[in-house]
Scaffold this active site. Sequence first.
Site, mmCIF file in Angstrom:
data_model
loop_
_atom_site.group_PDB
_atom_site.id
_atom_site.type_symbol
_atom_site.label_atom_id
_atom_site.label_comp_id
_atom_site.label_asym_id
_atom_site.label_seq_id
_atom_site.Cartn_x
_atom_site.Cartn_y
_atom_site.Cartn_z
ATOM 1 N N GLY A 153 0.779 -1.234 0.000
ATOM 2 C CA GLY A 153 0.000 0.000 0.000
ATOM 3 C C GLY A 153 0.808 1.281 0.000
ATOM 4 O O GLY A 153 0.327 2.315 0.459
ATOM 5 N N LEU A 185 -4.118 -7.156 -7.719
ATOM 6 C CA LEU A 185 -3.614 -8.106 -8.719
ATOM 7 C C LEU A 185 -4.707 -8.925 -9.398
ATOM 8 O O LEU A 185 -4.442 -9.606 -10.390
ATOM 9 C CB LEU A 185 -2.615 -9.065 -8.061
ATOM 10 C CG LEU A 185 -1.403 -8.391 -7.411
ATOM 11 C CD1 LEU A 185 -0.512 -9.418 -6.740
ATOM 12 C CD2 LEU A 185 -0.610 -7.585 -8.436
ATOM 13 N N LYS A 186 -5.917 -8.873 -8.868
ATOM 14 C CA LYS A 186 -6.985 -9.691 -9.457
ATOM 15 C C LYS A 186 -7.535 -9.033 -10.709
ATOM 16 O O LYS A 186 -7.502 -7.806 -10.849
ATOM 17 C CB LYS A 186 -8.136 -9.840 -8.459
ATOM 18 C CG LYS A 186 -7.752 -10.516 -7.178
ATOM 19 C CD LYS A 186 -7.628 -11.986 -7.393
ATOM 20 C CE LYS A 186 -7.295 -12.681 -6.083
ATOM 21 N NZ LYS A 186 -6.894 -14.062 -6.290
ATOM 22 N N ASN A 193 -5.366 2.083 -13.260
ATOM 23 C CA ASN A 193 -4.383 1.201 -12.647
ATOM 24 C C ASN A 193 -2.998 1.817 -12.783
ATOM 25 O O ASN A 193 -2.718 2.513 -13.761
ATOM 26 C CB ASN A 193 -4.400 -0.156 -13.371
ATOM 27 C CG ASN A 193 -3.363 -1.124 -12.819
ATOM 28 O OD1 ASN A 193 -3.240 -1.313 -11.610
ATOM 29 N ND2 ASN A 193 -2.599 -1.764 -13.710
ATOM 30 N N HIS A 196 1.009 0.734 -13.159
ATOM 31 C CA HIS A 196 1.836 -0.417 -13.526
ATOM 32 C C HIS A 196 3.304 0.013 -13.495
ATOM 33 O O HIS A 196 3.645 1.097 -13.986
ATOM 34 C CB HIS A 196 1.453 -0.903 -14.929
ATOM 35 C CG HIS A 196 2.188 -2.136 -15.335
ATOM 36 N ND1 HIS A 196 1.821 -3.390 -14.895
ATOM 37 C CD2 HIS A 196 3.288 -2.300 -16.115
ATOM 38 C CE1 HIS A 196 2.672 -4.277 -15.394
ATOM 39 N NE2 HIS A 196 3.557 -3.657 -16.142
ATOM 40 N N ASP A 199 -3.683 -4.866 -18.232
ATOM 41 C CA ASP A 199 -2.680 -3.863 -18.630
ATOM 42 C C ASP A 199 -2.808 -3.374 -20.071
ATOM 43 O O ASP A 199 -1.811 -2.979 -20.682
ATOM 44 C CB ASP A 199 -1.251 -4.433 -18.428
ATOM 45 C CG ASP A 199 -0.989 -4.822 -16.982
ATOM 46 O OD1 ASP A 199 -1.551 -4.182 -16.092
ATOM 47 O OD2 ASP A 199 -0.209 -5.774 -16.758
ATOM 48 N N GLU A 228 6.247 6.123 -9.229
ATOM 49 C CA GLU A 228 4.814 5.826 -9.092
ATOM 50 C C GLU A 228 4.172 6.727 -8.044
ATOM 51 O O GLU A 228 3.066 7.230 -8.233
ATOM 52 C CB GLU A 228 4.615 4.365 -8.671
ATOM 53 C CG GLU A 228 5.015 3.354 -9.714
ATOM 54 C CD GLU A 228 4.763 1.925 -9.222
ATOM 55 O OE1 GLU A 228 3.681 1.664 -8.681
ATOM 56 O OE2 GLU A 228 5.661 1.083 -9.378
#
Length: 217
Positions: A18, A87-88, A104, A106, A147, A176
Amino acid sequence: MTTASAPVPVAVLVAGAGTNLQALLDAFGGSTLARIVRVVSSRDGAGALERARRAGVPTVVLRNPDDADELVRALGDARLAVLAGYLKRVPPAAVARFRWRLINIHPALLPDFGGRGMYGRRVHEAVLSSRARVSGATVHYVDEEFDRGPIIAQWPVPVQAGDTPESLAERVLEAEHRLLPLVVQELARRGVPQEPVKVSVQQTDFDGSTERRKEDA
Ligand code: GRF
């Protein structure tokens, strides 16, 4: 006459430590633009849940991440949902419900080094074995494929001689933590557009985001 509007309610989906969630909590703590209103985890025991609790943000642990109804219920009245270490696969019915409102982050420059199974260390290993000279962070819309949704913003991170997957991961993660809040801020400022947009991030914004976080620390 302009009227001040309420902050955009944002949900964050997590499964890991997190640290990106933390960057969002730090960035939007007192913001009038966006507010983190709930944190949804696919996994009990995720470090991210503790960060949410410390910040007083309600949390939900999904019983079945493949259940679109459960996920949509968990997202509640969020206008924007951010996958940060989740990740799901998001079930297609939930993607459709949150079309262009689900993003998202990445840890590489998509469309390279993404797709099913490309997460964590594997991403950085793949970058290093490809001999790419630049990696980076990507924020993109979530669609039905891993992705693959339209890219909103990217930030490059040069690969250095002698980099290991760990050293590269560390620098990408720093990027990020700056990029994600900037994108969320810009989407919120634009009222979360109902169509895909690109956000151009300038070096000064990027550097400034760290300075602001240092001042807050
Ligand atoms: C980040 O590298 C993110 O890009 C990827 O998963 C990692 C999550 O890290 N999707 P954290 O849980 O935010 O610390």
